[in-house]
Scaffold this active site. Structure first.
Site, short mmCIF file in Angstrom:
data_model
loop_
_atom_site.label_atom_id
_atom_site.label_comp_id
_atom_site.label_asym_id
_atom_site.label_seq_id
_atom_site.Cartn_x
_atom_site.Cartn_y
_atom_site.Cartn_z
CE LYS A 166 -57.54 68.04 86.01
NZ LYS A 166 -58.11 68.73 87.17
CG HIS A 170 -59.77 78.17 88.81
ND1 HIS A 170 -58.88 77.11 88.70
CD2 HIS A 170 -59.52 78.73 90.01
CE1 HIS A 170 -58.15 77.06 89.79
NE2 HIS A 170 -58.50 78.05 90.61
NE ARG A 174 -48.36 76.40 95.39
CZ ARG A 174 -49.22 76.96 94.56
NH1 ARG A 174 -49.69 78.17 94.82
NH2 ARG A 174 -49.63 76.34 93.47
CE LYS A 229 -55.38 79.58 89.70
NZ LYS A 229 -54.97 79.23 91.08
P1 ADP Z 1 -52.77 72.61 88.01
O1 ADP Z 1 -52.47 71.87 89.27
O2 ADP Z 1 -51.82 72.26 86.91
O3 ADP Z 1 -52.95 74.08 88.21
P2 ADP Z 1 -55.65 72.18 88.05
O4 ADP Z 1 -56.20 70.84 88.33
O5 ADP Z 1 -55.68 73.17 89.15
O6 ADP Z 1 -54.16 72.03 87.48
O7 ADP Z 1 -56.40 72.81 86.79
C1 ADP Z 1 -55.97 74.00 86.17
C2 ADP Z 1 -57.01 74.49 85.18
O8 ADP Z 1 -57.27 73.49 84.18
C3 ADP Z 1 -58.38 74.76 85.78
O9 ADP Z 1 -58.45 76.03 86.36
C4 ADP Z 1 -59.28 74.63 84.56
O10 ADP Z 1 -59.20 75.77 83.73
C5 ADP Z 1 -58.64 73.48 83.82
N1 ADP Z 1 -59.26 72.20 84.22
C6 ADP Z 1 -58.79 71.33 85.16
N2 ADP Z 1 -59.61 70.27 85.29
C7 ADP Z 1 -60.63 70.44 84.44
C8 ADP Z 1 -61.83 69.69 84.11
N3 ADP Z 1 -62.11 68.53 84.71
N4 ADP Z 1 -62.67 70.22 83.19
C9 ADP Z 1 -62.40 71.39 82.58
N5 ADP Z 1 -61.30 72.14 82.84
C10 ADP Z 1 -60.42 71.68 83.75
#
Ligand code: ADP
Length: 448
Positions: free
Chosen positions: A159, A209, A293, A238
């Site tokens: 990430k 999520h 936000r 989403k």
């Molecule tokens: P962003 O900030 O780009 O929205 P997030 O960290 O909120 O990223 O993650 C977005 C989506 O990615 C999550 O809702 C999930 O579907 C997937 N995801 C993120 N981290 C993981 C993980 N460690 N394992 C599996 N899926 C993940």
């Protein structure tokens, strides 16, 4: 209360904020690009200032233009909405320096939560469970990555610390793929977010999520407004959200919600915000990030709690105490939101163009947040979200039935929209059962 508020955004969220201000008796100033001169947020604000050409970085992201508009119109506060400058600590700081209240948390908090690695560390400090992950990986310590990866185990996800909107993530299934994936992730992150810093996180298989809405004020109060189930996603973005989650029981909601509210008090969080979790197959919740936000999907929470989140956000920014205590909050009924995008429902390509016919649904339990109208030109310069269709019912079954009939009469002609896709998902037997997780759309073959 503020004497005048500038809305530094466009589209449905700009209109949503103008509505909240109207109810609070606050005059508003809209800002708009040359492409948006016929937009409803311009029409319904009390004043409007053109801040530049169509390209977002020359208008909605143009801080000097926005601040000049605020100074010319003599506003006391700026609401950034979501996207654009909503999570820019720099913009919040500039507002502060200019003596204008930024409607959101303090710049230090935006900065902290905008860095996913620091946010994880802070979340762990205030007692929230986090996904097992690594230290920061930058250019200098890239050779340590295999060791971190062995500790976490495969599959894992790389990430970008500055990532967002479903971008800056890369799944790695085996050790042999790590080096190349890391190099690509770092260079992508550098070009998209200006920082090559990444970290590794355990990749949870088929998680849900689930996120909690929070509200805090400057008097030390913080509450939660329950959770939202946001597992219907395409490429980590989403598409449909609902509350309550079909798989979160009252005991879990209260336990985790109270933990989240306590964490917000510990951090000193003073606005609306969202704490995002993944729920794994063993029923464990893990914090993934915080959004500082108002979220796109906030209306479903408003429907089941009766709390106007945007109004509360404005009230607390003005220094007032939260209008609710935790014991005032009860989740009543069920709400679902479909994000209607101007895009081809099969290949998901954006579909800009002029709307030639528009008939939004209405009737019991239906809410449409949109700036669309007949003859409106959906510009290729901006996000494809053109309407948020929200259905509320006394229970999930009624909310679903209302969503189905609302989708049936929602007419948008002249462009392609995601309405047919939503119909397919909403009427799918597994969705109806509430039996879905983040891999649902892939599993049913809607996305490859
Ligand atoms: P962003 O900030 O780009 O929205 P997030 O960290 O909120 O990223 O993650 C977005 C989506 O990615 C999550 O809702 C999930 O579907 C997937 N995801 C993120 N981290 C993981 C993980 N460690 N394992 C599996 N899926 C993940």
């Amino acid at each position: 209360m503020f004497k005048k508020v500038l809305v530094a955004n466009r589209g449905e969220i700009a209109l949503r904020i103008i509505c909240a201000c109207k109810e609070l008796g606050i005059p508003t100033v809209a800002v708009y690009s040359e492409a948006d001169s016929h937009s409803l947020h311009v029409r319904f604000a009390d004043e409007a200032v053109c801040i530049g050409p169509a390209k977002s970085y020359e208008s909605y992201l143009n801080i000097p233009s926005i601040i000049s508009a605020a100074e010319i119109t003599n506003v006391e506060a700026i609401h950034p909405g979501y996207g654009y400058l909503a999570e820019s600590a720099y913009f919040a700081e500039v507002c502060e320096t200019c003596g204008i209240k930024f409607i959101g948390p303090a710049p230090e908090i935006i900065d902290l939560m905008g860095d996913k690695a620091r946010a994880r560390a802070r979340a762990a400090e205030v007692g929230l469970p986090i996904v097992p992950g690594s230290e920061l990986i930058e250019e200098e310590n890239r050779d340590e990555a295999p060791r971190f990866a062995e500790q976490i185990g495969y599959p894992l996800i790389i990430k970008a610390v500055a990532g967002g909107g479903g971008r800056g993530m890369r799944i790695v299934r085996k050790a042999a793929d790590l080096e190349e994936a890391l190099a690509t992730a770092q260079s992508e992150s550098h070009s998209a977010f200006g920082s090559a810093a990444v970290y590794l996180e355990k990749y949870l298989v088929n998680p849900h999520h689930i996120e909690f809405q929070v509200l805090g004020d400057e008097h030390g109060n913080a509450i939660h407004l329950g959770e939202r189930e946001c597992s219907v996603q395409r490429r980590h973005q989403k598409l449909i959200e609902e509350t309550p989650s079909p798989i979160v029981d009252d005991e879990t909601r209260a336990r985790l919600g109270n933990k989240v509210a306590q964490a917000m008090r510990d951090i000193g969080y003073q606005s609306a915000g969202t704490i995002e979790f993944l729920l794994d197959e063993d029923g464990e919740f893990y914090f993934i990030e915080m959004n500082t936000r108002v979220q796109v999907e906030h209306p479903i929470t408003e429907m089941v709690t009766g709390v106007d989140i945007v109004k509360e956000q404005i009230r607390v920014a003005a220094g007032l105490e939260l209008g609710y205590r935790q014991e005032d909050i009860a989740l009543t009924g069920h709400a679902i939101e479909c994000r209607i995008n101007a895009e081809n429902p099969e290949n998901f390509r954006p579909s800009p163009g002029t709307i030639t016919a528009y008939n939004p649904p209405g009737g019991p339990g239906i809410r449409v947040d949109s700036t669309a109208y007949q003859d409106w030109l959906v510009s290729s310069h901006y996000d494809s979200l053109i309407a948020k269709l929200v259905a509320y019912g006394r229970d999930r079954e009624e909310a679903l039935a209302r969503m189905v009939r609302a989708l049936d009469v929602f007419i948008i002609e002249g462009i392609d929209t995601s309405i047919p896709l939503h119909k397919k998902i909403i009427t799918h037997p597994e969705f109806i059962k509430g039996d879905y997780n983040t891999s649902f759309l892939e599993r049913i073959g809607v996305v490859k």
